[in-house]
Design a protein around this motif. Structure first.
Motif, PDB file in Angstrom:
ATOM      1  N   THR A   1      42.482  47.438  38.613  1.00 22.66           N
ATOM      2  CA  THR A   1      41.256  47.902  37.945  1.00 22.66           C
ATOM      3  C   THR A   1      40.079  46.991  38.282  1.00 22.66           C
ATOM      4  O   THR A   1      38.985  47.450  38.630  1.00 22.66           O
ATOM      5  CB  THR A   1      41.452  47.940  36.417  1.00 22.66           C
ATOM      6  OG1 THR A   1      42.528  48.829  36.108  1.00 22.66           O
ATOM      7  CG2 THR A   1      40.190  48.411  35.721  1.00 22.66           C
TER       8      THR A   1
ATOM      9  N   THR B   1      39.084  47.310  42.021  1.00 22.86           N
ATOM     10  CA  THR B   1      38.267  48.490  42.307  1.00 22.86           C
ATOM     11  C   THR B   1      36.804  48.209  41.969  1.00 22.86           C
ATOM     12  O   THR B   1      35.895  48.522  42.748  1.00 22.86           O
ATOM     13  CB  THR B   1      38.764  49.699  41.484  1.00 22.86           C
ATOM     14  OG1 THR B   1      40.137  49.946  41.806  1.00 22.86           O
ATOM     15  CG2 THR B   1      37.943  50.935  41.798  1.00 22.86           C
TER      16      THR B   1
ATOM     17  N   LYS C   1      35.218  45.771  44.553  1.00 23.17           N
ATOM     18  CA  LYS C   1      34.812  46.362  45.831  1.00 23.17           C
ATOM     19  C   LYS C   1      33.474  47.060  45.710  1.00 23.17           C
ATOM     20  O   LYS C   1      32.650  47.015  46.623  1.00 23.17           O
ATOM     21  CB  LYS C   1      35.900  47.331  46.315  1.00 23.17           C
ATOM     22  CG  LYS C   1      37.179  46.617  46.727  1.00 23.17           C
ATOM     23  CD  LYS C   1      38.241  47.577  47.200  1.00 23.17           C
ATOM     24  CE  LYS C   1      39.543  46.855  47.526  1.00 23.17           C
ATOM     25  NZ  LYS C   1      39.393  45.825  48.565  1.00 23.17           N
TER      26      LYS C   1
ATOM     27  N   ARG D   1      42.832  51.921  49.416  1.00 24.58           N
ATOM     28  CA  ARG D   1      43.073  52.723  48.228  1.00 24.58           C
ATOM     29  C   ARG D   1      44.518  52.639  47.752  1.00 24.58           C
ATOM     30  O   ARG D   1      44.806  52.916  46.594  1.00 24.58           O
ATOM     31  CB  ARG D   1      42.706  54.178  48.517  1.00 24.58           C
ATOM     32  CG  ARG D   1      41.228  54.409  48.773  1.00 24.58           C
ATOM     33  CD  ARG D   1      40.946  55.879  49.036  1.00 24.58           C
ATOM     34  NE  ARG D   1      39.531  56.119  49.294  1.00 24.58           N
ATOM     35  CZ  ARG D   1      39.035  57.315  49.574  1.00 24.58           C
ATOM     36  NH1 ARG D   1      39.838  58.372  49.639  1.00 24.58           N
ATOM     37  NH2 ARG D   1      37.738  57.449  49.784  1.00 24.58           N
TER      38      ARG D   1
ATOM     39  N   PRO E   1      44.141  48.738  45.730  1.00 21.97           N
ATOM     40  CA  PRO E   1      42.826  48.086  45.795  1.00 21.97           C
ATOM     41  C   PRO E   1      42.779  46.804  44.977  1.00 21.97           C
ATOM     42  O   PRO E   1      42.784  46.833  43.753  1.00 21.97           O
ATOM     43  CB  PRO E   1      41.877  49.151  45.221  1.00 21.97           C
ATOM     44  CG  PRO E   1      42.743  50.001  44.348  1.00 21.97           C
ATOM     45  CD  PRO E   1      44.093  50.012  44.993  1.00 21.97           C
TER      46      PRO E   1
END
Length: 315
Positions: A148, A151, A154, A226, A229
């Motif tokens: 989490t 993500t 990024k 993906r 991540p």
């Protein structure tokens, strides 16, 4: 021929026949499974563990309670098949979400209650595998949290807002230089010592194998996009925590006189970031039948191979 002489000859013939039979059985056992003692090969075998043992979502799901997510193609099933155990000689009581506490206490699942896993062990048990410890340190929750945060990292990194903070998850587990995960791993030691002693007390003639966790993440800090991540620094952090967990499992196994089964080395390059056709561990969105970030059928076969290798090495 006197009665005494006839009795003596009959006795000698019976002993000789018995020895011949024993030699034949031993040769058959050792030919099929070199280095595996007959007493180990014939069980009874009890498999203890969490979801890395039970095999959630790997066909065919079997056993009771259904909430334990056991597969008939998990590594205990493969080990039992290779050792040619009869169905009544294996008890797989592994269960998703299990901790070391669930060895001595019943575990509630969404679909039924799993009895205390150690209740499956008796004085007749000859082989025990124990694959547990990840849930005690909250490793699944760590991966979810780190993914989490990875993500978000990024997205922010592309905006150049977090370029100097490449391990947000590690930072969240560290307070004043103290890593809370390391504390939980250290807390495993007395629990493992107690569990292994309990197994030995219940089954004094059993050989005990503590099964480590396979490689979840690749070497390096590139991740797999993906698929998993993670911020670059958190890939190394999670990999290090898994290594520390496995080391604790190994150290406690050796101290207790049990055998540690290293599944990590054999699984290098087969992590969640590897190709679909070669990986042992599925990524966040599985493409093979298995739970996310858990061994697939290939991984369970690979783990079984390492367990059997350890059994043969002990002999």
């Amino acid at each position: 021929m006197t009665t005494q002489l006839r009795t003596t000859l009959v006795g000698l013939l019976l002993v000789t026949a018995g020895l011949a039979t024993a030699v034949t059985v031993t040769r058959h056992d050792n030919t099929d499974h070199p280095g595996i003692a007959a007493s180990v090969r014939t069980g009874p075998y009890v498999a203890l563990g969490d979801s890395y043992t039970s095999g959630p979502r790997i066909p065919v799901q079997t056993g009771r309670p259904a909430g334990c997510d056991r597969s008939d193609h998990n590594y205990p099933a493969h080990v039992a098949a290779q050792l040619r155990l009869q169905p009544g000689d294996i008890r797989d009581v592994s269960c998703s979400g299990a901790t070391l506490t669930d060895l001595t206490s019943s575990q509630s699942t969404k679909k039924g209650t799993n009895p205390a896993q150690l209740s499956a062990i008796s004085r007749s048990t000859r082989l025990v595998t124990l694959g547990m410890g990840g849930n005690d340190i909250g490793f699944s929750d760590m991966i979810t949290r780190c993914v989490t945060m990875g993500t978000a990292f990024k997205v922010l990194d592309r905006a150049k807002d977090m370029s100097s903070h490449d391990s947000p998850c590690r930072e969240s587990y560290t307070d004043n230089g103290i890593d809370s995960t390391e504390k939980r791993i250290a807390g495993l030691e007395p629990k493992l010592t107690s569990a292994l002693r309990d197994i030995q007390r219940r089954a004094p003639e059993a050989r005990i194998y503590v099964v480590g966790y396979p490689a979840i993440l690749p070497v390096g800090d590139t991740g797999c996009g993906r698929g998993l991540p993670l911020a670059p620094g958190d890939i190394a952090y999670l990999r290090d925590k898994e290594a520390e967990l496995n080391k604790t499992l190994k150290d406690q196994a050796v101290s207790a006189g049990a055998t540690y089964v290293d599944t990590y080395e054999a699984s290098r390059g087969h992590d969640a970031c590897a190709a679909e056709s070669t990986r042992w561990i599925e990524p966040i969105v599985p493409s093979n039948p298995a739970a996310a970030v858990h061994p697939n059928a290939r991984g369970q076969r690979g783990m079984a191979k390492e367990v059997l290798r350890a059994i043969r090495a002990v002999g």
